[in-house]
Design a protein around this motif. Structure first.
Motif, PDB file in Angstrom:
ATOM      1  N   CYS A 160       0.815  -1.227   0.000  1.00 57.12           N
ATOM      2  CA  CYS A 160       0.000   0.000   0.000  1.00 57.12           C
ATOM      3  C   CYS A 160       0.846   1.273   0.000  1.00 57.12           C
ATOM      4  O   CYS A 160       0.341   2.352   0.333  1.00 57.12           O
ATOM      5  N   TYR A 207      -4.099   9.425  -3.452  1.00 49.89           N
ATOM      6  CA  TYR A 207      -4.863   8.310  -4.006  1.00 49.89           C
ATOM      7  C   TYR A 207      -6.163   8.745  -4.690  1.00 49.89           C
ATOM      8  O   TYR A 207      -6.819   7.932  -5.346  1.00 49.89           O
ATOM      9  N   ASP A 229      -1.376   4.433   1.345  1.00 55.69           N
ATOM     10  CA  ASP A 229      -2.826   4.442   1.136  1.00 55.69           C
ATOM     11  C   ASP A 229      -3.524   4.137   2.470  1.00 55.69           C
ATOM     12  O   ASP A 229      -3.438   3.002   2.965  1.00 55.69           O
TER      13      ASP A 229
END
Ligand code: SF4
Length: 95
Positions: A25, A79, A39
């Motif tokens: 992530c 993101y 993230d």
């Protein structure tokens, strides 16, 4: 909660954190970004990345030093709007 990558990563991007993250992530666009981003919707708060960073750029959200508070939003923002996140990084730490 999530982990946050703060200003010490800017223009360093060691990337040791990327290889230890069990859920993959931590991301950035090679050649464009000046820092890496976690993230918050994927991070499982395992903490594996934190000790790997040679410049101590990674913090648990509730341990983030106050002077880098903006990086909580910046990590998440990347993101949904990469350009907006990059603009905020550039404003905080001009190239
Ligand atoms: Fe990945 Fe764990 Fe770091 Fe979250 S705390 S970014 S899941 S290594």
């Amino acid at each position: 909660m999530t982990y946050i990558i703060a200003e010490p990563c800017v223009d360093v991007m060691d990337q040791a954190c990327v290889s230890v993250c069990p859920v993959d992530c931590i991301h950035f666009d090679e050649g464009t970004d000046r820092t890496l981003f976690i993230d918050p919707n994927e991070c499982i708060d395992c903490g594996a990345c934190e000790p790997e960073c040679p410049v101590n750029a990674i913090f648990a959200e509730d341990a983030l030093p106050a002077q880098w508070a903006a990086y909580t939003e910046i990590n998440a923002l990347w993101y949904s709007d990469k350009d907006a996140a990059r603009a905020k990084v550039n404003a905080l730490k001009p190239a």
